[in-house]
Design a protein around this motif. Structure first.
Motif, PDB file in Angstrom:
ATOM      1  N   GLU A   5       0.441  -1.060   0.176  1.00  0.00           N
ATOM      2  CA  GLU A   5       0.181   0.097   0.114  1.00  0.00           C
ATOM      3  C   GLU A   5       0.788   0.825   0.077  1.00  0.00           C
ATOM      4  O   GLU A   5       0.702   2.380  -0.472  1.00  0.00           O
ATOM      5  CB  GLU A   5      -1.021   0.082   0.784  1.00  0.00           C
ATOM      6  CG  GLU A   5      -2.044  -1.122   1.259  1.00  0.00           C
ATOM      7  CD  GLU A   5      -2.448  -1.186   2.333  1.00  0.00           C
ATOM      8  OE1 GLU A   5      -4.069  -1.950   2.551  1.00  0.00           O
ATOM      9  OE2 GLU A   5      -2.333  -0.807   3.599  1.00  0.00           O
ATOM     10  N   TYR A   6       2.250   1.011   0.720  1.00  0.00           N
ATOM     11  CA  TYR A   6       3.311   2.489   0.890  1.00  0.00           C
ATOM     12  C   TYR A   6       3.428   2.831  -0.758  1.00  0.00           C
ATOM     13  O   TYR A   6       4.007   3.437  -1.331  1.00  0.00           O
ATOM     14  CB  TYR A   6       3.959   1.998   1.892  1.00  0.00           C
ATOM     15  CG  TYR A   6       5.262   3.067   1.985  1.00  0.00           C
ATOM     16  CD1 TYR A   6       4.726   4.388   2.676  1.00  0.00           C
ATOM     17  CD2 TYR A   6       6.211   3.029   1.554  1.00  0.00           C
ATOM     18  CE1 TYR A   6       5.501   5.522   2.263  1.00  0.00           C
ATOM     19  CE2 TYR A   6       7.143   4.375   1.623  1.00  0.00           C
ATOM     20  CZ  TYR A   6       6.560   4.808   2.299  1.00  0.00           C
ATOM     21  OH  TYR A   6       7.714   5.963   1.977  1.00  0.00           O
ATOM     22  N   THR A   7       3.714   1.716  -1.193  1.00  0.00           N
ATOM     23  CA  THR A   7       4.647   1.440  -2.334  1.00  0.00           C
ATOM     24  C   THR A   7       3.598   2.105  -3.104  1.00  0.00           C
ATOM     25  O   THR A   7       4.148   2.653  -4.013  1.00  0.00           O
ATOM     26  CB  THR A   7       5.266  -0.120  -2.616  1.00  0.00           C
ATOM     27  OG1 THR A   7       6.409   0.089  -1.388  1.00  0.00           O
ATOM     28  CG2 THR A   7       6.276  -0.002  -3.999  1.00  0.00           C
ATOM     29  N   PHE A   8       2.841   1.227  -3.805  1.00  0.00           N
ATOM     30  CA  PHE A   8       1.889   2.154  -5.139  1.00  0.00           C
ATOM     31  C   PHE A   8       0.989   2.741  -4.491  1.00  0.00           C
ATOM     32  O   PHE A   8       0.197   3.559  -5.663  1.00  0.00           O
ATOM     33  CB  PHE A   8       1.450   0.467  -5.361  1.00  0.00           C
ATOM     34  CG  PHE A   8       2.521  -0.146  -5.531  1.00  0.00           C
ATOM     35  CD1 PHE A   8       3.572  -0.109  -6.673  1.00  0.00           C
ATOM     36  CD2 PHE A   8       3.050  -1.583  -4.943  1.00  0.00           C
ATOM     37  CE1 PHE A   8       4.119  -1.483  -7.527  1.00  0.00           C
ATOM     38  CE2 PHE A   8       3.706  -2.171  -5.369  1.00  0.00           C
ATOM     39  CZ  PHE A   8       4.818  -2.109  -6.827  1.00  0.00           C
ATOM     40  N   GLN A   9       1.211   3.566  -3.662  1.00  0.00           N
ATOM     41  CA  GLN A   9      -0.310   4.311  -2.552  1.00  0.00           C
ATOM     42  C   GLN A   9      -2.207   3.580  -3.583  1.00  0.00           C
ATOM     43  O   GLN A   9      -2.847   4.223  -4.005  1.00  0.00           O
ATOM     44  CB  GLN A   9       0.604   5.666  -3.717  1.00  0.00           C
ATOM     45  CG  GLN A   9       1.291   6.469  -3.335  1.00  0.00           C
ATOM     46  CD  GLN A   9       1.420   6.582  -1.703  1.00  0.00           C
ATOM     47  OE1 GLN A   9       0.381   7.728  -1.491  1.00  0.00           O
ATOM     48  NE2 GLN A   9       2.508   5.835  -0.999  1.00  0.00           N
ATOM     49  N   GLN A  37      -2.460   3.692   6.196  1.00  0.00           N
ATOM     50  CA  GLN A  37      -1.478   3.746   5.295  1.00  0.00           C
ATOM     51  C   GLN A  37      -2.071   4.883   4.397  1.00  0.00           C
ATOM     52  O   GLN A  37      -2.879   5.401   3.865  1.00  0.00           O
ATOM     53  CB  GLN A  37      -1.219   2.254   4.863  1.00  0.00           C
ATOM     54  CG  GLN A  37      -0.849   1.315   5.996  1.00  0.00           C
ATOM     55  CD  GLN A  37       0.662   1.527   6.071  1.00  0.00           C
ATOM     56  OE1 GLN A  37       0.866   2.345   7.423  1.00  0.00           O
ATOM     57  NE2 GLN A  37       1.413   1.799   5.649  1.00  0.00           N
ATOM     58  N   GLY A  38      -2.140   3.540   3.439  1.00  0.00           N
ATOM     59  CA  GLY A  38      -2.147   4.340   1.929  1.00  0.00           C
ATOM     60  C   GLY A  38      -3.620   4.633   1.473  1.00  0.00           C
ATOM     61  O   GLY A  38      -4.756   4.148   2.019  1.00  0.00           O
ATOM     62  N   GLY A  39      -4.177   5.437   0.418  1.00  0.00           N
ATOM     63  CA  GLY A  39      -5.263   5.921  -0.311  1.00  0.00           C
ATOM     64  C   GLY A  39      -5.249   5.339  -0.877  1.00  0.00           C
ATOM     65  O   GLY A  39      -4.636   4.700  -2.238  1.00  0.00           O
ATOM     66  N   GLY A  40      -6.534   5.987  -2.089  1.00  0.00           N
ATOM     67  CA  GLY A  40      -6.720   6.315  -3.343  1.00  0.00           C
ATOM     68  C   GLY A  40      -7.447   4.386  -3.593  1.00  0.00           C
ATOM     69  O   GLY A  40      -7.925   3.984  -2.941  1.00  0.00           O
ATOM     70  N   ALA A  41      -6.646   4.174  -4.789  1.00  0.00           N
ATOM     71  CA  ALA A  41      -7.526   3.258  -5.194  1.00  0.00           C
ATOM     72  C   ALA A  41      -6.932   1.488  -4.382  1.00  0.00           C
ATOM     73  O   ALA A  41      -6.172   1.640  -4.106  1.00  0.00           O
ATOM     74  CB  ALA A  41      -6.611   3.081  -6.769  1.00  0.00           C
ATOM     75  N   GLU A  53       3.882  -3.874 -10.308  1.00  0.00           N
ATOM     76  CA  GLU A  53       5.297  -4.664 -10.039  1.00  0.00           C
ATOM     77  C   GLU A  53       6.197  -3.949  -9.843  1.00  0.00           C
ATOM     78  O   GLU A  53       6.467  -2.778  -9.656  1.00  0.00           O
ATOM     79  CB  GLU A  53       5.479  -4.577 -12.045  1.00  0.00           C
ATOM     80  CG  GLU A  53       4.458  -5.870 -12.525  1.00  0.00           C
ATOM     81  CD  GLU A  53       4.941  -7.264 -12.584  1.00  0.00           C
ATOM     82  OE1 GLU A  53       6.560  -7.490 -12.093  1.00  0.00           O
ATOM     83  OE2 GLU A  53       4.344  -7.765 -13.150  1.00  0.00           O
ATOM     84  N   LEU A  54       7.048  -4.370  -8.797  1.00  0.00           N
ATOM     85  CA  LEU A  54       8.093  -3.576  -7.902  1.00  0.00           C
ATOM     86  C   LEU A  54       9.007  -3.548  -9.066  1.00  0.00           C
ATOM     87  O   LEU A  54       9.920  -2.743  -8.791  1.00  0.00           O
ATOM     88  CB  LEU A  54       8.657  -4.713  -6.968  1.00  0.00           C
ATOM     89  CG  LEU A  54       7.837  -4.888  -5.410  1.00  0.00           C
ATOM     90  CD1 LEU A  54       8.454  -6.015  -4.853  1.00  0.00           C
ATOM     91  CD2 LEU A  54       7.332  -3.706  -4.798  1.00  0.00           C
ATOM     92  N   ALA A  55       9.257  -3.936  -9.872  1.00  0.00           N
ATOM     93  CA  ALA A  55      10.745  -3.615 -10.800  1.00  0.00           C
ATOM     94  C   ALA A  55      10.154  -1.944 -11.410  1.00  0.00           C
ATOM     95  O   ALA A  55      11.086  -1.948 -12.008  1.00  0.00           O
ATOM     96  CB  ALA A  55      10.378  -4.759 -12.108  1.00  0.00           C
ATOM     97  N   ASN A  56       8.320  -1.847 -11.225  1.00  0.00           N
ATOM     98  CA  ASN A  56       8.508  -0.692 -12.155  1.00  0.00           C
ATOM     99  C   ASN A  56       8.647   0.270 -11.916  1.00  0.00           C
ATOM    100  O   ASN A  56       7.884   1.754 -11.859  1.00  0.00           O
ATOM    101  CB  ASN A  56       7.343  -0.608 -12.461  1.00  0.00           C
ATOM    102  CG  ASN A  56       7.098  -1.815 -14.123  1.00  0.00           C
ATOM    103  OD1 ASN A  56       8.134  -2.652 -14.230  1.00  0.00           O
ATOM    104  ND2 ASN A  56       5.431  -2.573 -14.170  1.00  0.00           N
ATOM    105  N   VAL A  57       8.571   0.171 -10.062  1.00  0.00           N
ATOM    106  CA  VAL A  57       9.257   1.427  -8.941  1.00  0.00           C
ATOM    107  C   VAL A  57      10.360   1.931  -8.359  1.00  0.00           C
ATOM    108  O   VAL A  57      11.064   0.504  -8.216  1.00  0.00           O
ATOM    109  CB  VAL A  57       7.518   1.603  -7.908  1.00  0.00           C
ATOM    110  CG1 VAL A  57       6.643   1.117  -8.572  1.00  0.00           C
ATOM    111  CG2 VAL A  57       7.698  -0.082  -6.750  1.00  0.00           C
TER     112      VAL A  57
END
Length: 863
Positions: free
Chosen positions: A360-364, A376-380, A387-391
């Motif tokens: 949640e933190y990484t992809f918001q 924690q995170g919000g949104g969608a 994919e972790l490789a994309n961040v």
């Protein structure tokens, strides 16, 4: 009997099961296994306490602020457990599991998590009469804070549950009486303090300020630092301040003012990164308080803090030297992190919430429904297809593994200890009856026994073992904050400080790599007082630390050090008072003018004696030579020659044989000489009396044999005196340092003053008798009369030696020897000239008077 049976049955029915009174709602991650290891990590860096009411649940705390490095720490333990399970040589046929909890940087949560690890997560469990079974966890990795570790170990230690911390550095945790089951893979603050002091001494920084955090970590490290600094000597603290927790701008402003006014250019900070953030914000916001040009020294708690490595902080913090946890390599960790996915971990009852929170933190995004209590995170919504490789995420950065490396070592230490325990041969175990521990009857203290003896080497090449206090072999990297030309910041490894079993503490620095935040690009000078120049000593200023002093010139015979140190007996301080130099030596030398003159006079007297002896030998048949016993005249000349030569023993550096021989030769030579004169005088008187009617009988007592015998007896007495003197208390050479401060006077001490006085007194008695007899016979007829010459010679002799005594006593050093030589030469020349001068005059210049008729005629006419 019936009552006892009834009570027993009732007890079993009521208490056959136990139920936890309360289950803590904790953020965690779990993996089942045959043996479970516990872990405590800071996955969130703050928490919110709800407002307590009579109906609210006290355990519902909200953890906020996801901490990517803290999550990476937890995943490092998960990776280490996974790697051990794949290793066929370590714990074969045993599967390790783990229970990892988030302490949310809050003591109450961390303590609750530790209790949960010890008691287990099952709400109910059966009581077995035989107390068999494996404990919920056999060991705990954590906690990261010293304060948390103190609280946890204080309680968990009662059960001898091994706790291996990877980040708690407080030296107080080395106390085995208070914390018997605490271990750590990070060096204690005691070694960190020693490492700091080693760096201070290396660069000559003797004047520094100290800032510490307001907690157990700061209090203990401040005490340790002061004690170690006092023991090492040479360095002092200009000030010592405590950095407050929370917002306290007034106190921070006061501390900045202290730093600004102090002359110390080195600031040592043992605090957490939050303290440094607050302090540097105060410095930045109040730029009028110029604190640039300081040399900061960072503890391991903030050396690698990326949040401080910003452009706004670089004018102040660039050039910082810091102690950092040893960086290590963990092959395969990044691949393991890249494979993380929420679907891999069990989602039941929030059992593995950490990975979802990371996602949640990484992809918001957020999972539905969101876990209650976790902000924690919000949104969608999270789909799981991300994919972790994309961040870009800090979690995947494994280029600077420091706490992770300690976690890795801690997990392996527990695994190796467990492996050693399970390899125990039955009947050869370390416990009672040579028994071994087993998984079915495992007690935590049994694993602790093996953990104390564990020893292995990591793939990175570092040895891991624990000493008697539970501390691992300490090693730190030394880091330098470098401000690059492009404005970016780089933390460069510039050295290492470590302690080994063979070499002890060792410091290695690559100074060419160090960036200095100064115009000169050289280390700053941080001293209270500049080192004293050569020839001075340090005089401490009243009311100031030992590093603050004035320089006072050393007195004579001392040279500079921390205190002026006295030179050895044979040395003297140089004119600059910076070293000891050999003292000048003084004695009556053949090479100095005074010695040359006396030597020349001695040799001249010897030569004249030889010439006179040659004249008398050549004219031995003449009346003037034959008159008054020519044999005594020859013997007198020989004794005078010896008197002249014995004076040479007083010149030159005194040695044992010269000291012993000089006075003996002097005494015997002069007694021989004076004895001859005394006998000659007695012969004159006897011959005169024999010329009178009836006086012939007197001559029979003064024949040649009697004369030689008398001289021999008188001389033998002096020889006996000298022998007794040399045997009882012989003269010896002596280095006299009392006359002069910067000179050593080499002289001969007489040994026995009485012996020396007797020697001189005996010569004086003989000389006085000779003078008295010669004076009484001075009016005898000329043809028999040598008494006038003897009287005059004895008068000179006595006058010289009477004057010698006070002059000798009052003359220091070599001048005493010169006075004695002068007395010997003067008296010898007086005797030589007075006794033989007139005769040589007649023999050489008035030969017509050298006839028997002339001598007898003069005597007859006068009669």
């Amino acid at each position: 009997m019936c009552i006892r049976l009834y009570v027993s049955q009732l007890f079993k029915s009521l208490f056959s099961t136990c139920k936890l009174r309360r289950q803590f709602y904790l953020n965690g991650m779990h993996k089942p296994g045959d043996v479970i290891l516990g872990g405590l990590f800071e996955v969130h860096y703050t928490s919110v306490f709800p407002e307590l009411t009579f109906t609210s649940e006290p355990n519902m705390l909200s953890c906020q602020g996801f901490d990517p490095p803290g999550f990476r720490h937890a995943m490092t333990m998960a990776f280490a457990v996974d790697e051990i399970n794949k290793n066929a040589n370590l714990l074969p046929n045993v599967t390790l599991g783990y229970s990892l909890y988030d302490n949310c940087a809050t003591l109450v949560i961390g303590f609750s998590a530790a209790l949960s690890l010890v008691s287990g997560r099952e709400e109910k469990f059966l009581l077995h009469e035989n107390c068999l079974g494996t404990p919920p966890v056999v060991g705990i990795v954590g906690d990261s804070f010293s304060t948390f570790s103190i609280a946890t170990s204080d309680v968990i230690g009662l059960f001898k549950m091994p706790i291996v911390s990877y980040f708690a550095t407080c030296s107080c945790l080395s106390d085995r009486h208070k914390f018997p089951s605490f271990f750590r893979t990070i060096p204690s603050d005691a070694f960190q303090v020693h490492a700091m002091i080693r760096i201070l001494k290396h660069f000559g920084w003797t004047w520094a300020g100290l800032l510490v955090s307001d907690d157990d970590y700061g209090v203990h490290v401040a005490r340790s630092f002061r004690q170690a600094l006092a023991q090492s000597g040479g360095s002092c603290l200009a000030y010592s301040e405590i950095l407050p927790w929370g917002e306290n701008s007034a106190e921070l402003r006061r501390i900045v003012e202290v730093m600004k006014k102090s002359t110390a250019r080195v600031v040592i900070v043992f605090a957490h990164q939050i303290h440094m953030i607050q302090l540097m914000e105060e410095v930045y916001l109040n730029q009028i308080q110029n604190v640039t040009g300081l040399q900061w020294m960072a503890s391991e708690a903030w050396t690698t803090a990326a949040v401080l490595q910003t452009t706004r902080h670089m004018p102040y913090l660039s050039g910082t030297l810091g102690i950092a946890i040893r960086r290590g390599e963990i092959p395969g960790l990044r691949d393991f992190l890249m494979k993380m996915h929420p679907d891999i971990y069990d989602r039941n009852n929030n059992g593995n919430s950490m990975v979802r929170q990371f996602w949640e933190y990484t992809f918001q995004c957020r999972f539905a429904p969101p876990p209650s209590g976790w902000l924690q995170g919000g949104g969608a919504l999270c789909t799981g297809q991300e994919e972790l490789a994309n961040v870009e995420t800090e979690v995947l950065d494994v280029s600077n593994l420091r706490p992770e490396y300690n976690i890795y070592k801690a997990v392996y230490a527990l695994a190796y200890a467990l492996d050693d325990m399970l390899r125990c041969a039955p009947g050869r175990g370390p416990f009672s009856g040579n028994s071994c521990a087993t998984l079915q009857k495992l007690e935590p203290w049994q694993l602790m026994h093996y953990l104390e003896k564990v020893h292995f080497t990591t793939p990175f090449g570092d040895e891991v073992s624990f000493d008697e206090n539970g501390d691992a072999l300490p090693i730190y990297d030394i880091m330098n904050w470098q401000w690059l030309p492009d404005g970016s910041m780089k933390v460069q490894n510039v050295g290492v400080v470590k302690k080994t079993a063979l070499k002890g503490e060792e410091l290695r620095l690559d100074e060419d790599k160090i960036f200095w935040n100064s115009d000169s690009k050289q280390p700053v000078q941080s001293v209270c007082s500049v080192s004293c120049p050569p020839g001075t000593r340090m005089a401490r200023k009243n009311g100031q630390p030992a590093c603050c002093f004035d320089c006072v010139r050393c007195s004579e015979r001392k040279f500079n050090s921390l205190e002026c140190t006295s030179c050895p007996e044979d040395f003297w301080s140089s004119p600059q008072r910076d070293r000891c130099v050999p003292k000048k030596t003084e004695f009556l030398s053949y090479h100095e003018p005074l010695g040359i003159c006396l030597t020349t006079a001695s040799l001249l007297g010897t030569f004249i004696c030889a010439v006179v002896l040659g004249i008398f030998t050549h004219y031995r048949s003449t009346p003037i030579v034959r008159a008054n016993n020519s044999e005594l005249s020859f013997l007198l000349l020989v004794s005078l020659k010896l008197c002249f030569l014995c004076s040479l023993l007083f010149i030159g550096r005194p040695r044992l044989w010269t000291c012993q021989l000089r006075h003996a030769a002097f005494g015997i030579s002069f007694v021989l000489c004076v004895s001859c004169i005394l006998v000659k005088t007695m012969v004159v008187v006897a011959v005169f009396k024999a010329s009178k009617p009836g006086g012939g009988t007197n001559l029979k007592w003064f024949g040649s044999v009697q004369q030689r015998g008398t001289v021999l007896v008188f001389t033998s007495i002096q020889a006996a005196i000298c022998t007794a003197w040399l045997i009882s208390s012989s003269p010896v050479p002596y280095k006299n340092t009392q006359y002069y401060n910067d000179k050593i006077v080499f002289e001969c001490v007489v040994g026995s003053t009485i012996g020396f006085a007797v020697l001189l007194g005996y010569i004086g008695v003989l000389a006085f008798l000779s003078f008295l007899l010669a004076f009484l016979a001075r009016n005898l007829p000329d043809n028999f009369n040598e008494a006038k010459l003897i009287t005059f010679s004895m008068l000179i002799f006595c006058a010289v030696w009477v004057a010698f005594v006070p002059a000798y006593v009052n003359s220091p050093g070599k001048y005493a020897d010169a006075v004695e030589v002068f007395a010997i030469l003067a008296s010898s020349f007086g005797l030589l000239v007075a006794l033989f001068g007139p005769k040589c005059y007649i023999i050489l210049l008035k030969p017509e008077r050298n006839t028997k008729k002339e001598i007898i005629g003069r005597g007859t006419a006068k009669s």
